[in-house]
Design a protein around this motif. Sequence first.
Motif, PDB file in Angstrom:
ATOM      1  N   ALA A   8       5.317   8.263  -5.087  1.00 24.65           N
ATOM      2  CA  ALA A   8       5.571   7.405  -3.923  1.00 24.65           C
ATOM      3  C   ALA A   8       5.115   5.981  -4.195  1.00 24.65           C
ATOM      4  N   LEU A   9       4.114   5.851  -5.047  1.00 20.18           N
ATOM      5  CA  LEU A   9       3.584   4.556  -5.444  1.00 20.18           C
ATOM      6  C   LEU A   9       3.670   4.495  -6.963  1.00 20.18           C
ATOM      7  N   THR A  10       4.291   3.433  -7.486  1.00 20.40           N
ATOM      8  CA  THR A  10       4.459   3.371  -8.936  1.00 20.40           C
ATOM      9  C   THR A  10       3.428   2.495  -9.629  1.00 20.40           C
ATOM     10  N   LYS A  11       2.815   1.578  -8.897  1.00 20.96           N
ATOM     11  CA  LYS A  11       1.808   0.705  -9.491  1.00 20.96           C
ATOM     12  C   LYS A  11       0.830   0.318  -8.406  1.00 20.96           C
ATOM     13  N   LEU A  12      -0.433   0.313  -8.736  1.00 24.84           N
ATOM     14  CA  LEU A  12      -1.470  -0.048  -7.788  1.00 24.84           C
ATOM     15  C   LEU A  12      -2.399  -1.057  -8.450  1.00 24.84           C
ATOM     16  N   PHE A  13      -2.487  -2.239  -7.848  1.00 27.52           N
ATOM     17  CA  PHE A  13      -3.423  -3.260  -8.295  1.00 27.52           C
ATOM     18  C   PHE A  13      -4.530  -3.300  -7.258  1.00 27.52           C
ATOM     19  N   GLU A  14      -5.764  -3.110  -7.674  1.00 31.41           N
ATOM     20  CA  GLU A  14      -6.894  -3.104  -6.749  1.00 31.41           C
ATOM     21  C   GLU A  14      -7.945  -4.121  -7.176  1.00 31.41           C
ATOM     22  N   SER A  15      -8.700  -4.586  -6.187  1.00 33.50           N
ATOM     23  CA  SER A  15      -9.825  -5.462  -6.469  1.00 33.50           C
ATOM     24  C   SER A  15     -10.911  -5.156  -5.453  1.00 33.50           C
ATOM     25  N   PHE A  16     -12.107  -4.869  -5.948  1.00 29.60           N
ATOM     26  CA  PHE A  16     -13.225  -4.545  -5.072  1.00 29.60           C
ATOM     27  C   PHE A  16     -14.317  -5.587  -5.270  1.00 29.60           C
ATOM     28  N   SER A  17     -14.386  -6.546  -4.382  1.00 30.85           N
ATOM     29  CA  SER A  17     -15.313  -7.663  -4.550  1.00 30.85           C
ATOM     30  C   SER A  17     -16.754  -7.307  -4.220  1.00 30.85           C
ATOM     31  N   ARG A  18     -16.971  -6.267  -3.483  1.00 30.52           N
ATOM     32  CA  ARG A  18     -18.329  -5.939  -3.050  1.00 30.52           C
ATOM     33  C   ARG A  18     -19.026  -4.922  -3.954  1.00 30.52           C
ATOM     34  N   GLU A  19     -18.313  -4.382  -4.919  1.00 32.25           N
ATOM     35  CA  GLU A  19     -18.880  -3.321  -5.745  1.00 32.25           C
ATOM     36  C   GLU A  19     -19.425  -3.804  -7.084  1.00 32.25           C
ATOM     37  N   HIS A  22     -20.729  -9.658 -10.098  1.00 30.65           N
ATOM     38  CA  HIS A  22     -19.867 -10.840 -10.198  1.00 30.65           C
ATOM     39  C   HIS A  22     -18.727 -10.671  -9.195  1.00 30.65           C
ATOM     40  N   LYS A  23     -18.588 -11.618  -8.281  1.00 29.49           N
ATOM     41  CA  LYS A  23     -17.562 -11.530  -7.252  1.00 29.49           C
ATOM     42  C   LYS A  23     -16.197 -11.883  -7.829  1.00 29.49           C
ATOM     43  N   SER A  24     -15.296 -10.937  -7.759  1.00 26.22           N
ATOM     44  CA  SER A  24     -13.923 -11.129  -8.199  1.00 26.22           C
ATOM     45  C   SER A  24     -13.023 -10.680  -7.057  1.00 26.22           C
ATOM     46  N   TYR A  25     -12.195 -11.576  -6.611  1.00 28.17           N
ATOM     47  CA  TYR A  25     -11.365 -11.305  -5.446  1.00 28.17           C
ATOM     48  C   TYR A  25      -9.916 -11.056  -5.852  1.00 28.17           C
ATOM     49  N   VAL A  26      -9.130 -10.581  -4.916  1.00 30.51           N
ATOM     50  CA  VAL A  26      -7.731 -10.230  -5.173  1.00 30.51           C
ATOM     51  C   VAL A  26      -6.990 -11.383  -5.835  1.00 30.51           C
ATOM     52  N   GLN A  27      -7.170 -12.597  -5.313  1.00 29.84           N
ATOM     53  CA  GLN A  27      -6.454 -13.742  -5.876  1.00 29.84           C
ATOM     54  C   GLN A  27      -6.823 -13.989  -7.331  1.00 29.84           C
TER      55      GLN A  27
END
Length: 99
Positions: A8-19, A22-27
């Motif tokens: 149902a989902l072919t690709k998933l891009f995730e970003s977890f800034s709180r885990e 070093h803070k890395s955000y979706v952008q």
Amino acid sequence: MLYLKSGALTKLFESFSRETEHKSYVQHYIEKCGKELSSFIMDRGPIIYVCGDFIKVLPEIKNSIVNVLVKFCGFSNEESELYIKNMEATQRYIVDSWT
């Protein structure tokens, strides 16, 4: 990951800034994976779902996608923004926001 396994989902891009420390955000992740993401957008016609703060986060995410389309697809800024507006109009760029 059930959606990936089912197809149902072919690709998933995730970003977890709180885990991470070093803070890395979706952008940031969008720009880091820009070549793959731009290819996926142009070749596969995905539905992109973004969720976040309407004032700060969502404009930054959209701007990162615009930058990726400019850098890897040869679009101008105006063409990239028009492309995303078309995605919105055809329900391929969906926003869930709050203020």
